[in-house]
Design an enzyme around this catalytic site. Structure first.
Site, PDB file in Angstrom:
ATOM      1  N   GLU A  28       6.080 -11.324   7.295  1.00  0.00           N
ATOM      2  CA  GLU A  28       5.454 -11.990   8.483  1.00  0.00           C
ATOM      3  C   GLU A  28       4.951 -11.023   9.732  1.00  0.00           C
ATOM      4  O   GLU A  28       4.315 -11.568  10.777  1.00  0.00           O
ATOM      5  CB  GLU A  28       6.616 -12.970   9.222  1.00  0.00           C
ATOM      6  CG  GLU A  28       6.859 -14.240   8.387  1.00  0.00           C
ATOM      7  CD  GLU A  28       7.746 -15.268   9.009  1.00  0.00           C
ATOM      8  OE1 GLU A  28       8.178 -14.823   9.965  1.00  0.00           O
ATOM      9  OE2 GLU A  28       7.662 -16.357   8.136  1.00  0.00           O
TER      10      GLU A  28
ATOM     11  N   GLY B 273      11.806  -2.963   5.102  1.00  0.00           N
ATOM     12  CA  GLY B 273      11.031  -4.218   5.003  1.00  0.00           C
ATOM     13  C   GLY B 273      10.554  -4.535   3.613  1.00  0.00           C
ATOM     14  O   GLY B 273      10.895  -5.831   3.080  1.00  0.00           O
ATOM     15  N   HIS B 274       9.883  -3.513   3.089  1.00  0.00           N
ATOM     16  CA  HIS B 274       9.501  -3.918   1.729  1.00  0.00           C
ATOM     17  C   HIS B 274      10.529  -4.154   0.603  1.00  0.00           C
ATOM     18  O   HIS B 274      10.671  -4.759  -0.199  1.00  0.00           O
ATOM     19  CB  HIS B 274       8.675  -2.663   1.260  1.00  0.00           C
ATOM     20  CG  HIS B 274       7.531  -2.341   1.726  1.00  0.00           C
ATOM     21  ND1 HIS B 274       7.138  -1.290   2.286  1.00  0.00           N
ATOM     22  CD2 HIS B 274       6.065  -2.998   1.933  1.00  0.00           C
ATOM     23  CE1 HIS B 274       6.005  -0.993   2.976  1.00  0.00           C
ATOM     24  NE2 HIS B 274       5.343  -2.339   2.515  1.00  0.00           N
TER      25      HIS B 274
ATOM     26  N   ALA C 293       4.327   3.755   0.713  1.00  0.00           N
ATOM     27  CA  ALA C 293       5.061   4.211   2.139  1.00  0.00           C
ATOM     28  C   ALA C 293       6.156   3.225   2.208  1.00  0.00           C
ATOM     29  O   ALA C 293       5.991   2.765   3.521  1.00  0.00           O
ATOM     30  CB  ALA C 293       4.084   4.565   3.146  1.00  0.00           C
TER      31      ALA C 293
ATOM     32  N   ARG D 285       2.953   2.706   9.068  1.00  0.00           N
ATOM     33  CA  ARG D 285       2.357   3.586   9.905  1.00  0.00           C
ATOM     34  C   ARG D 285       3.350   4.262  10.814  1.00  0.00           C
ATOM     35  O   ARG D 285       2.843   5.359  11.483  1.00  0.00           O
ATOM     36  CB  ARG D 285       1.380   2.710  10.797  1.00  0.00           C
ATOM     37  CG  ARG D 285       0.186   2.449   9.999  1.00  0.00           C
ATOM     38  CD  ARG D 285      -0.525   1.191  10.836  1.00  0.00           C
ATOM     39  NE  ARG D 285      -1.497   0.430   9.852  1.00  0.00           N
ATOM     40  CZ  ARG D 285      -2.805   0.743   9.634  1.00  0.00           C
ATOM     41  NH1 ARG D 285      -3.194   1.791  10.196  1.00  0.00           N
ATOM     42  NH2 ARG D 285      -3.555   0.206   8.946  1.00  0.00           N
TER      43      ARG D 285
ATOM     44  N   MET E 291       0.741  -1.088  -0.097  1.00  0.00           N
ATOM     45  CA  MET E 291      -0.040   0.038   0.002  1.00  0.00           C
ATOM     46  C   MET E 291       0.912   1.222  -0.094  1.00  0.00           C
ATOM     47  O   MET E 291       0.461   2.319   0.126  1.00  0.00           O
ATOM     48  CB  MET E 291      -1.090   0.110   1.197  1.00  0.00           C
ATOM     49  CG  MET E 291      -1.863  -1.137   1.003  1.00  0.00           C
ATOM     50  SD  MET E 291      -3.494  -1.109   2.037  1.00  0.00           S
ATOM     51  CE  MET E 291      -2.900  -0.889   3.736  1.00  0.00           C
TER      52      MET E 291
HETATM   53  O1  PAF Z   1      -0.228  -5.773   3.693  1.00  0.00           O
HETATM   54  C1  PAF Z   1      -0.408  -4.845   3.040  1.00  0.00           C
HETATM   55  O2  PAF Z   1      -0.038  -4.031   2.710  1.00  0.00           O
HETATM   56  C2  PAF Z   1      -1.974  -5.143   2.544  1.00  0.00           C
HETATM   57  O3  PAF Z   1      -2.597  -5.668   3.191  1.00  0.00           O
HETATM   58  C3  PAF Z   1      -1.733  -5.665   0.928  1.00  0.00           C
HETATM   59  C4  PAF Z   1      -1.567  -7.117   0.911  1.00  0.00           C
HETATM   60  C5  PAF Z   1      -1.050  -4.858   0.025  1.00  0.00           C
HETATM   61  C6  PAF Z   1      -3.409  -5.669   0.369  1.00  0.00           C
HETATM   62  O4  PAF Z   1      -3.773  -4.442   0.204  1.00  0.00           O
END
Ligand code: PAF
Length: 281
Positions: free
Chosen positions: A149, A36-37, A32, A188, A30
């Site tokens: 996780e 981690g991403h 931001a 967040r 989503m």
């Molecule tokens: O974990 C998230 O960021 C969201 O729940 C996801 C998996 C992208 C679905 O909108």
């Protein structure tokens, strides 16, 4: 790096590559984006020919419209970060491309996985997650999809989703990334006040202490101990701490050596809701 914002164009492009045998790794987000991403992208790059990241703040998974409005949106910075880690393709759709007018979340039967913890506190949240993940898989045709996780319950529900929808996607769970002081990375976190940011590592510290105590207590005693710790905390408010089996997320009355258990926690730091978890056994 290619950026598509139209579903049909992204789908056509990826379908063409898949016909030539290209393997696709997807990281749904989503936005931001944080380290981690980026580590999920790193792993996906090692295991796939093409790495795709989706950025979409999915309205159907928010049960609180204020939370949806305030969710951080940092597309320009996100694209720069993705470019720097050599992501191949980014999908950034508008809501009206993913949902028709007045469309609601599809209702799934997740066998109770969605009724506990996050599901108990966030009405219909996991139907919203399932709805968008199903649509993203249909559009972006991944062979492998990567989820952190930190959202362990979400990870188990998405595994269940693929058995329901029969979409041929391998779901890969990746370890939680933490700041040096232990706070689990989350989009967040950037909304925390200085005071709450300083307090927030208490969550992981408590989980670590709970893991240590799990050797000599019952799950109930441990849950009560965590509740007590937060009752005495000046600026963090515990929403829940639950001990559950990893496999079916059912709560337990005793530990045994045959199953894996986790402690799951949700805490309010001001109006920011933080979640975390830890493997106990
Ligand atoms: O974990 C998230 O960021 C969201 O729940 C996801 C998996 C992208 C679905 O909108």
């Amino acid at each position: 790096m290619k950026v598509f914002s139209v579903k049909e164009l992204a789908n056509n492009y990826i379908a063409g590559l898949k016909n030539n045998g290209t393997t696709i790794g997807l990281i749904p987000t989503m936005g931001a984006l944080h380290q981690g991403h980026l580590s999920l992208i790193q792993q996906a790059k090692e295991e796939n020919d093409l790495v795709v990241v989706s950025i979409f703040v999915n309205p159907t998974q928010f049960n609180n419209s204020d939370d949806l409005d305030k969710y951080p949106r940092t597309l320009e910075e996100d694209l720069a970060k993705l470019e720097s880690v050599h992501c191949d393709l980014v999908f950034t759709p508008e809501a009206n491309d993913m949902y028709s007018e007045n469309e609601k979340a599809e209702i799934f039967n997740f066998d109770g996985l969605d009724q506990v913890m996050e599901g108990a506190f966030r009405d219909n949240h996991f139907n919203g997650v399932g709805t968008i993940v199903k649509k993203l898989f249909e559009t972006l045709l991944p062979d492998n999809a990567y989820f952190g996780e930190k959202d362990f319950q979400q990870l188990q529900i998405i595994r269940k989703l693929t058995t329901i929808t029969k979409q041929p996607v391998k779901i890969i769970g990746c370890p939680i990334h933490r700041d040096p002081d232990g706070l689990a990375m989350s989009s967040r976190n950037m909304r925390l006040t200085k005071e709450h940011r300083e307090a927030a590592p208490f969550i992981h510290q408590t989980l670590l202490a709970a893991k240590e105590m799990a050797k000599n207590t019952t799950p109930k005693q441990l849950e009560n101990w965590v509740v007590d710790k937060f009752n005495n905390h000046p600026n963090l408010v515990l929403e829940y701490f639950s001990i559950a089996k990893e496999e079916d997320l059912k709560s337990i009355s005793t530990f045994n050596n045959h199953s894996k258990y986790r402690g799951f926690i949700a805490v309010f730091a001001g109006d920011i809701r933080l979640i975390d978890n830890i493997a106990l056994y």
